[in-house]
Every structure is written in structure tokens, then in C-alpha cells.
Design a protein around this motif. Structure first.
Motif, short mmCIF file in Angstrom:
data_model
loop_
_atom_site.label_atom_id
_atom_site.label_comp_id
_atom_site.label_asym_id
_atom_site.label_seq_id
_atom_site.Cartn_x
_atom_site.Cartn_y
_atom_site.Cartn_z
N PRO A 66 71.86 55.11 37.77
CA PRO A 66 71.13 54.89 36.52
C PRO A 66 69.95 53.92 36.65
CG PRO A 66 73.23 53.74 36.48
CD PRO A 66 73.21 54.57 37.73
N ASP A 67 69.93 53.08 37.66
CA ASP A 67 68.85 52.11 37.81
C ASP A 67 67.70 52.60 38.68
OD1 ASP A 67 70.10 50.30 36.12
OD2 ASP A 67 71.18 49.34 37.77
N THR A 68 67.72 53.86 39.07
CA THR A 68 66.63 54.45 39.84
C THR A 68 65.53 54.92 38.88
OG1 THR A 68 67.59 56.67 39.73
CG2 THR A 68 68.28 55.27 41.59
N PRO A 69 64.33 55.15 39.37
CA PRO A 69 63.27 55.64 38.48
C PRO A 69 63.65 56.90 37.70
CG PRO A 69 62.29 54.88 40.52
CD PRO A 69 63.80 54.84 40.72
N VAL A 70 64.25 57.88 38.37
CA VAL A 70 64.63 59.11 37.67
C VAL A 70 65.82 58.86 36.74
CG1 VAL A 70 65.47 61.49 37.96
CG2 VAL A 70 63.63 60.64 39.41
N GLY A 71 66.74 57.98 37.14
CA GLY A 71 67.85 57.61 36.25
C GLY A 71 67.35 56.97 34.97
N LYS A 72 66.38 56.08 35.08
CA LYS A 72 65.79 55.43 33.90
C LYS A 72 65.03 56.44 33.05
CE LYS A 72 65.40 50.95 36.18
NZ LYS A 72 64.48 49.99 36.78
N PHE A 73 64.33 57.36 33.71
CA PHE A 73 63.61 58.42 33.00
C PHE A 73 64.58 59.25 32.16
CE2 PHE A 73 62.16 62.77 32.61
CZ PHE A 73 60.83 62.65 32.21
N LEU A 74 65.69 59.67 32.77
CA LEU A 74 66.68 60.48 32.05
C LEU A 74 67.27 59.73 30.87
CD1 LEU A 74 68.55 62.21 35.01
CD2 LEU A 74 67.27 63.37 33.20
N ALA A 75 67.55 58.44 31.04
CA ALA A 75 68.12 57.64 29.95
C ALA A 75 67.16 57.53 28.78
CB ALA A 75 68.51 56.26 30.46
N LYS A 76 65.89 57.44 29.09
CA LYS A 76 64.87 57.24 28.06
C LYS A 76 64.40 58.55 27.43
CE LYS A 76 60.43 54.92 27.37
NZ LYS A 76 59.39 54.11 28.00
N ARG A 77 64.21 59.58 28.27
CA ARG A 77 63.57 60.81 27.79
C ARG A 77 64.44 62.06 27.87
NH1 ARG A 77 58.38 59.07 30.73
NH2 ARG A 77 57.38 57.81 29.14
N GLY A 78 65.52 62.00 28.64
CA GLY A 78 66.35 63.18 28.82
C GLY A 78 65.78 64.09 29.89
N GLU A 79 66.43 65.21 30.10
CA GLU A 79 66.01 66.15 31.13
C GLU A 79 64.65 66.75 30.78
OE1 GLU A 79 69.97 67.81 33.23
OE2 GLU A 79 69.37 68.87 31.42
N GLY A 80 63.88 67.04 31.84
CA GLY A 80 62.59 67.70 31.62
C GLY A 80 61.59 67.33 32.69
N VAL A 81 60.33 67.68 32.42
CA VAL A 81 59.26 67.45 33.39
C VAL A 81 59.11 65.95 33.63
CG1 VAL A 81 56.80 67.70 33.87
CG2 VAL A 81 58.05 69.58 32.81
#
Length: 140
Positions: A66-81
Motif C-alpha cells: 500500500p505504500d508504493t506509488p501504485v498502491g497509493k494511487f489505488l487508495a486515492k483513485r481506484g483502478e484505472g489509467v
């Protein structure tokens, strides 16, 4: 400067489920899988087509935590581009030219990318809010 759209990176919670979706729905084929510890992701590259400038792909990205860039992206924005990557002939030269035009770079020098490529990211705030990647494909 750009030779092609190299790939579109898509953040996902479950890599295997998304691979199955893209294989079944769009008849795409996985051509590479990789765990990139430095970027904190498991990834799969699915081939779309080849053109004069090289291949085009969908890159599926599952975070290693969860603390990786993509993990943080998913937590904030959800799946997607997550990002769009453009092919360049020489990533170092492209970085120099783009920085000279006032665009901030997230990378000071190129780093390892998928399938042996050299990559660098541009600051999203300087390019319309889109995380943008430059990709110099591995030469064979």
C-alpha cells in the motif's frame, strides 16, 4: 520527439484477474511479466500491435504494497489509467530537451523499465495532470 504510444499503464488490485479480462475481452497476449522492486509493482505487458516506431502495449500494474506509488494511487483513485508512456529514440536526449522547455522531470537520469527499456517520468503538474513516461526500447 515521440515515435509512438509505447503503452498505457493501468493500476489494478489483482494482476491475474485483469490479465484474464484483457486476454478474453480484447484477445491480447501477455509478452512479459516482471516484478520491479524499485517501483513496487508486479506487472504484465500485453501486446497490442507493432508499428514503424515499435510495439504498443497495455501495462497492468499491481502494487507490492500500500505504500508504493501504485498502491497509493489505488487508495486515492481506484483502478484505472495510471500513466501514458511515449516511445522515444533516446530517453536521455528527450529528457534534456523536455526539461529545457520548462517541464520538471521526476527522474534525474533514466532507470530500468519493462522489457529492458530505459525510462523516465515527467511531472504530471507540468503536462496537464497526466503522469507521463518516456520509454527507450531495449535495442537488440
Amino acid at each position: 520527439m515521440f515515435t509512438r504510444i509505447d503503452h498505457v499503464g493501468i493500476a489494478c488490485h489483482n494482476l491475474e484477474e485483469k490479465i484474464a479480462l484483457f486476454e478474453q475481452t480484447f484477445e491480447l497476449t501477455v509478452v512479459a511479466r516482471e516484478i520491479n522492486e524499485a517501483q513496487g509493482v508486479k506487472e504484465a505487458m500485453l501486446h497490442i500491435a507493432d508499428g514503424d516506431g515499435g510495439g504498443s502495449y497495455i501495462q497492468l500494474l499491481e502494487p507490492l504494497g500500500p505504500d508504493t506509488p501504485v498502491g497509493k494511487f489505488l487508495a486515492k483513485r481506484g483502478e484505472g489509467v495510471h500513466h501514458v508512456a511515449f516511445g522515444v529514440t533516446d530517453v536521455t536526449e528527450a529528457m534534456r530537451e523536455i526539461e529545457g522547455k520548462g517541464v520538471r522531470l521526476l527522474d534525474e537520469k533514466p532507470r530500468h523499465g519493462s522489457m529492458g527499456s530505459s525510462i523516465a517520468f515527467l511531472h504530471p503538474k507540468d503536462v496537464g495532470g497526466m503522469l507521463t513516461e518516456l520509454v527507450q526500447a531495449q535495442t537488440h
